[in-house]
Design an enzyme around this catalytic site. Sequence first.
Site, PDB file in Angstrom:
ATOM      1  N   PRO A 114      25.349  84.911 -11.187  1.00  0.00           N
ATOM      2  CA  PRO A 114      24.713  85.717 -11.474  1.00  0.00           C
ATOM      3  C   PRO A 114      23.197  85.438 -12.471  1.00  0.00           C
ATOM      4  O   PRO A 114      23.716  84.067 -11.816  1.00  0.00           O
ATOM      5  CB  PRO A 114      26.270  85.523 -12.736  1.00  0.00           C
ATOM      6  CG  PRO A 114      27.344  85.062 -11.925  1.00  0.00           C
ATOM      7  CD  PRO A 114      26.451  84.222 -10.695  1.00  0.00           C
ATOM      8  N   MET A 115      21.703  85.924 -12.638  1.00  0.00           N
ATOM      9  CA  MET A 115      21.014  85.322 -12.707  1.00  0.00           C
ATOM     10  C   MET A 115      20.403  86.303 -14.158  1.00  0.00           C
ATOM     11  O   MET A 115      20.429  87.344 -13.744  1.00  0.00           O
ATOM     12  CB  MET A 115      20.022  85.332 -11.759  1.00  0.00           C
ATOM     13  CG  MET A 115      20.212  84.911 -10.584  1.00  0.00           C
ATOM     14  SD  MET A 115      18.808  84.449  -9.660  1.00  0.00           S
ATOM     15  CE  MET A 115      19.430  85.468  -8.646  1.00  0.00           C
ATOM     16  N   ALA A 116      20.631  85.909 -15.415  1.00  0.00           N
ATOM     17  CA  ALA A 116      19.653  85.952 -15.828  1.00  0.00           C
ATOM     18  C   ALA A 116      18.319  87.186 -16.748  1.00  0.00           C
ATOM     19  O   ALA A 116      17.691  86.902 -15.718  1.00  0.00           O
ATOM     20  CB  ALA A 116      19.744  85.452 -17.287  1.00  0.00           C
ATOM     21  N   GLN A 155      30.908  88.350 -15.292  1.00  0.00           N
ATOM     22  CA  GLN A 155      31.181  86.799 -15.967  1.00  0.00           C
ATOM     23  C   GLN A 155      30.684  86.498 -16.931  1.00  0.00           C
ATOM     24  O   GLN A 155      29.432  87.766 -17.379  1.00  0.00           O
ATOM     25  CB  GLN A 155      29.708  86.227 -14.893  1.00  0.00           C
ATOM     26  CG  GLN A 155      29.728  84.517 -15.349  1.00  0.00           C
ATOM     27  CD  GLN A 155      28.369  83.699 -15.077  1.00  0.00           C
ATOM     28  OE1 GLN A 155      27.448  83.486 -15.288  1.00  0.00           O
ATOM     29  NE2 GLN A 155      28.400  83.131 -14.315  1.00  0.00           N
ATOM     30  N   CYS A 157      25.332  76.509 -17.555  1.00  0.00           N
ATOM     31  CA  CYS A 157      24.176  76.287 -17.728  1.00  0.00           C
ATOM     32  C   CYS A 157      23.845  75.450 -18.451  1.00  0.00           C
ATOM     33  O   CYS A 157      24.525  74.629 -18.873  1.00  0.00           O
ATOM     34  CB  CYS A 157      24.444  77.887 -19.162  1.00  0.00           C
ATOM     35  SG  CYS A 157      23.033  78.079 -19.739  1.00  0.00           S
ATOM     36  N   LYS A 192      32.332  78.776 -12.371  1.00  0.00           N
ATOM     37  CA  LYS A 192      31.203  77.982 -12.246  1.00  0.00           C
ATOM     38  C   LYS A 192      30.711  77.345 -12.759  1.00  0.00           C
ATOM     39  O   LYS A 192      30.899  77.082 -14.144  1.00  0.00           O
ATOM     40  CB  LYS A 192      30.072  79.347 -12.240  1.00  0.00           C
ATOM     41  CG  LYS A 192      28.956  79.322 -11.693  1.00  0.00           C
ATOM     42  CD  LYS A 192      28.181  80.308 -10.727  1.00  0.00           C
ATOM     43  CE  LYS A 192      26.997  79.507  -9.940  1.00  0.00           C
ATOM     44  NZ  LYS A 192      25.454  79.247 -10.592  1.00  0.00           N
ATOM     45  N   GLY A 213      23.530  76.139  -4.292  1.00  0.00           N
ATOM     46  CA  GLY A 213      22.759  75.066  -4.654  1.00  0.00           C
ATOM     47  C   GLY A 213      21.369  75.093  -3.119  1.00  0.00           C
ATOM     48  O   GLY A 213      22.357  74.270  -2.038  1.00  0.00           O
ATOM     49  N   GLY A 221      21.887  82.370  -4.916  1.00  0.00           N
ATOM     50  CA  GLY A 221      21.367  82.984  -6.007  1.00  0.00           C
ATOM     51  C   GLY A 221      19.438  82.943  -5.955  1.00  0.00           C
ATOM     52  O   GLY A 221      19.163  83.576  -5.502  1.00  0.00           O
TER      53      GLY A 221
END
Length: 392
Positions: free
Chosen positions: A34-36, A88, A119, A159, A222, A245
């Site tokens: 998930p990425m905003a 998420q 976060c 996560k 990562g 990501g």
Amino acid sequence: MTSVLAPAASVATGERRTLSIGPIDLDVPVVLAPMAGITNTAFRRLCREYGAGLYVSEMITTRALVERNEATMRLIRHHESETPRSIQLYGVDPVVTAEAARIIAEEDRADHIDLNFGCPVPKVTRKGGGSALPWKLGLFRDIVEGAVKAAGDVPVTVKMRKGIDADHITYLDAGKIAEDAGAAAVALHARTAAEFYSGTADWSAIAKLKEAVTSIPVLGNGDIWSAADAVRMMDETGCDGVVVGRGCLGRPWLFGELASAFGAEAPVVDATLGFVATAFRRHAELLTEFFENEDRGCRDIRKHVAWYFKGYPVGGDLRASLATASSLAEIDDLLAQLDHSAPYPGAAAEGQRGRAGTPKRPVLPQGWLDSREIGEDASCELQDAELDTSGG
């Protein structure tokens, strides 16, 4: 459905690897992180057109979902082509998180729920949320247990990060708690909150988590910038899958390369400038459809320009024009000016994408590190932690 892929033979090149998360069987052990502002329906659909795996929504705050905030209810909608569907959730209150999970399950809004404890953003950690929260063992346990119970047959995953900083590591305790609480998998971004996205991810931590958590899949996250990185992470750590990501920013076809690397059939990608231009145009088209507004869609694609054309021979003036275009027709005119035959530039287009940031001292509630259990004062402060932000 418009295809972004030029006709090409489908091939499978790597060792066959799959992944099961509860009842969900995936053709490849790959999850989109998930990425905003990035992993909305449009981007998820685009990535899916290239490859396979599990594609997770932007982070949704549990309170906003329970209150049925209009923007939030829009974000949790999936296109009919999306399966399995994944959402998420970010929450700090066990009761509210459980209610959000219940809504998703009972109203059939997703097939998978992921809980965000990764976060690192200061405005979240200063309230005890995000990657700061697993320090409070009881609270963490209550949130995961409540979500798992409320979700019923919908699998719930976790996560997280390594911890707050090098002196306050939480991931091994959190992984075991999540396993015991009934989580279907755990994913580790192998950095602390203090590291943000800087430096090099500590893949050895993923290996340690895999050794500690034995009954459910362990996923690594990562520094996966290529399919080769993903294969190497699994080989070196023994993890069961990867979470991708920033590596797919401006490069949604990475999921096709990942599928091939893990032995699934996927079209061969020849990332010429023309190929990239077609993908960029498709992304803008899907954003227009998602927002139901061409101007809004074309404004949203602007932030992707630098990522898509990294390393390619696209002049500054043309890049600037693409980053200010307000219609699909204008984008078409600008893309027509590119040399579509320009080949993939190799190293210039590879490596890190997105902002890495710099290490910083995490901002935490006063006295947060004094105890692993939550006190009344900290519990009250947590209620302000549910902000519209994401990360991990």
